[in-house]
Design a protein around this motif. Structure first.
Motif, short mmCIF file in Angstrom:
data_model
loop_
_atom_site.label_atom_id
_atom_site.label_comp_id
_atom_site.label_asym_id
_atom_site.label_seq_id
_atom_site.Cartn_x
_atom_site.Cartn_y
_atom_site.Cartn_z
N ASN A 24 0.82 -1.22 0.00
CA ASN A 24 0.00 0.00 0.00
C ASN A 24 0.85 1.27 0.00
OD1 ASN A 24 -2.16 -1.68 -0.02
ND2 ASN A 24 -2.99 -1.09 1.97
N SER A 271 -3.79 -7.79 7.55
CA SER A 271 -3.68 -8.79 6.48
C SER A 271 -2.87 -10.03 6.87
CB SER A 271 -3.01 -8.14 5.27
OG SER A 271 -1.69 -7.76 5.61
N TRP A 329 -13.24 -8.71 3.74
CA TRP A 329 -12.27 -7.61 3.55
C TRP A 329 -13.08 -6.35 3.31
CZ3 TRP A 329 -7.35 -7.59 4.76
CH2 TRP A 329 -6.45 -6.67 4.22
N ALA A 330 -12.69 -5.26 3.93
CA ALA A 330 -13.50 -4.03 3.85
C ALA A 330 -12.71 -2.92 3.16
CB ALA A 330 -13.85 -3.58 5.26
N HIS A 347 -5.24 -4.33 15.33
CA HIS A 347 -3.98 -4.98 15.70
C HIS A 347 -2.84 -3.96 15.70
CE1 HIS A 347 -3.49 -4.39 11.49
NE2 HIS A 347 -2.41 -5.11 11.39
N ASN A 351 -0.04 1.02 9.01
CA ASN A 351 -1.00 1.65 8.09
C ASN A 351 -2.34 1.87 8.78
OD1 ASN A 351 0.45 1.66 5.37
ND2 ASN A 351 0.69 -0.45 6.04
N SER A 352 -2.81 0.85 9.48
CA SER A 352 -4.11 0.98 10.16
C SER A 352 -4.05 2.10 11.19
CB SER A 352 -4.50 -0.33 10.84
OG SER A 352 -4.70 -1.32 9.86
N GLU A 355 -4.18 5.35 9.41
CA GLU A 355 -5.51 5.57 8.82
C GLU A 355 -6.52 5.97 9.89
OE1 GLU A 355 -4.39 2.35 5.34
OE2 GLU A 355 -5.95 1.80 6.75
N1 UDP Z 1 -7.09 -3.24 4.95
C1 UDP Z 1 -8.14 -3.11 4.08
N2 UDP Z 1 -9.28 -3.81 4.35
C2 UDP Z 1 -9.42 -4.60 5.44
C3 UDP Z 1 -8.34 -4.71 6.33
C4 UDP Z 1 -7.19 -4.00 6.07
O1 UDP Z 1 -8.05 -2.41 3.08
O2 UDP Z 1 -10.49 -5.20 5.60
C5 UDP Z 1 -5.85 -2.48 4.65
C6 UDP Z 1 -5.66 -1.34 5.64
O3 UDP Z 1 -6.38 -0.21 5.21
C7 UDP Z 1 -4.15 -1.17 5.65
C8 UDP Z 1 -3.61 -2.55 5.29
O4 UDP Z 1 -4.72 -3.31 4.80
O5 UDP Z 1 -3.76 -0.23 4.68
C9 UDP Z 1 -3.06 -3.30 6.48
O6 UDP Z 1 -1.83 -2.75 6.82
P1 UDP Z 1 -1.34 -2.65 8.32
O7 UDP Z 1 0.01 -2.02 8.30
O8 UDP Z 1 -2.35 -1.96 9.15
O9 UDP Z 1 -1.30 -4.13 8.85
P2 UDP Z 1 -0.69 -5.51 8.29
O10 UDP Z 1 -1.69 -6.07 7.37
O11 UDP Z 1 0.62 -5.17 7.61
O12 UDP Z 1 -0.52 -6.33 9.52
#
Ligand code: UDP
Length: 448
Positions: A24, A271, A329-330, A347, A351-352, A355
């Motif tokens: 991302n 993810s 997935w959202a 968690h 990124n989360s 956001e």
């Molecule tokens: N994400 C998403 N939909 C979901 C869950 C997560 O688009 O249902 C995206 C979220 O917006 C973020 C990324 O997946 O940009 C997850 O990155 P993060 O660094 O938070 O966690 P990781 O997946 O690396 O543990």
């Protein structure tokens, strides 16, 4: 006009690490630099390859990754990343020589902090390189501390020390250190050393910003001998970039439209994280007992031993009825921006976390491993916009959800989260620090 044409003729090769939380920000960076006039090539593995159709403005270059089905299904992400680095170096070297034999077009290679092979390729081809860091500055410092503590024999640490503060790393405790669960310490440390030390790049781009991590950024600047460009939050600078590896289920947006303001707890563990059947059972009953509406992302395969939600406790789905919405997935950024969402049980992936901050949404922090622990501690103790969930037990979950959505403490956290959102917004506007660092980065690339 001349400058624009000059930049178009300059190609940047971007090498993301093929994990959602890394893809991302790299695609966002690509979008940002493309909008500043550069031509972008995304050099990617077959494993978790991005969808070229969602980015017709980029070129895509497939690097054969040599991963076996066993590597992929093992679930050992640290070894997977080490293997990618090992397998892809020669292929990328050759691909770049074929693409640009005299290295006239490529201005530089920008690679994810975990894709150190790309930096070696750049050095070999005498091309400048830049690293993109997709975690917080605090995480980089925590990793340095972990390596030192290990050398002093203080890691692994005794359980009795888990709540002690780590010397010189305030506010982190031993239990907040970014230790991996995927591999033994030596293997994880090997990756950390490759990613945080011994780098040859000309600069570091960091998806963080002064207003979140000023003193940490000053510290990392002292450790890095090259300029650092904190340009965050990339997802708001490049808001329409799509990098989802899974299909977003948009039906949850209609469900959110029916809920009242600030009432919904959004639950997503990103993810990679996974849960045991017992943990999921506690989560389900905790959410049910809180009596608040919830939107829960259960990623397929994220509950050990099942394909999707087969292991949710009997009677749970019927019991909650319309009060709960479960999706695979959202569209997370849109969900967080929805006025019905009053809290994010996360968690605390970086990124989360960014956001959530950008939408002024307070959090319940339940980190699973790695840098999530560092981020969770910052959310709950530095920015004070989240509740730390100590135990994954139904009573504690119920209490945390009600406190965040209905209680005074939650209200105060929401106010602080809104203030932080305002600050972050100012930093990305014209004249703000992220904006200025981006201009400096463009100038640096043009000087190569
Ligand atoms: N994400 C998403 N939909 C979901 C869950 C997560 O688009 O249902 C995206 C979220 O917006 C973020 C990324 O997946 O940009 C997850 O990155 P993060 O660094 O938070 O966690 P990781 O997946 O690396 O543990």
């Amino acid at each position: 006009m001349k400058k624009e044409t000059e930049r178009r003729s300059r190609r940047l090769v971007l090498v993301p690490c093929p994990l959602q939380g890394h893809i991302n920000p790299m695609l966002q960076l690509g979008t940002i630099l493309e909008s500043r006039g550069f031509s972008i090539t995304i050099a990617h593995t077959s494993y978790n390859s991005p969808n070229p159709e969602t980015h017709p403005e980029f070129s895509f270059l497939l690097i054969p990754d040599g991963l076996s089905d066993r590597d992929i299904s093992s679930g050992d992400l640290i070894s997977l990343v080490l293997n990618i680095n090992h397998n892809c170096k020669e292929s990328l070297n050759q691909l770049i020589q074929q693409e640009d034999p005299h290295r006239k077009e490529i201005a530089c290679i920008i690679s994810d902090e975990l894709m150190y092979f790309a930096e070696a390729v750049a050095a070999n081809l005498k091309l400048p390189s830049i690293v993109l860091r997709t975690t917080s500055a605090a995480t980089a410092l925590a990793w340095s501390a972990v390596l030192e503590l290990k050398a002093q024999g203080l890691i692994p640490f005794q359980d009795s020390r888990s709540h002690d503060l780590v010397p010189k790393l305030h506010p982190l405790r031993f239990k907040d250190l970014p230790i991996s669960i995927f591999a033994d310490f030596e293997t994880a440390a090997k990756l950390a050393v490759y990613s945080y030390r011994n780098r040859t790049s000309s600069a570091v781009i960091w998806n963080t910003m002064d207003c979140l991590e000023q003193s940490r950024l000053l510290q990392v600047q002292q450790e890095h001998k090259v300029p650092i460009f904190p340009i965050a939050p990339m997802h708001t600078i490049a808001p329409h970039t799509s990098g989802s590896l899974l299909k977003e289920d948009r039906s949850c947006m209609e469900w959110l439209d029916k809920q009242s303001h600030n009432s919904v707890i959004y639950v997503s563990l990103g993810s990679i994280a996974f849960l045991s059947e017992k943990e999921v059972e506690e989560m389900a009953w905790g959410l049910d007992n809180s009596e608040q509406p919830f939107l829960w992302v259960v990623r397929p395969g994220s509950i050990s031993g099942s394909d999707w939600i087969e292991l949710l406790p009997q009677g749970f789905r019927n019991g909650v009825g319309e009060r709960g919405c479960i999706v695979k997935w959202a569209p997370q950024k849109e969900v967080l921006a929805h006025e019905a969402v009053g809290g994010f049980w996360s968690h605390c992936g970086w990124n989360s976390t960014l956001e959530s901050i950008c939408e002024g949404v307070p959090m319940i922090c339940r980190p699973c491993f790695g840098d999530q622990r560092v981020n969770a501690r910052y959310v709950s103790h530095e920015w004070r916009i989240g509740i730390e969930l100590e135990k994954l037990e139904r009573e504690e979950i119920e209490r945390a959800v009600r406190k965040l959505i209905l209680g005074n403490e939650g209200k105060e956290m929401r106010e602080r989260a809104k203030d932080l959102k305002e600050k972050v917004t100012v930093y990305t506007r014209e004249g703000g620090s992220s904006y200025n660092f981006l201009n400096e980065l463009v100038n640096l690339i043009m000087s190569f």
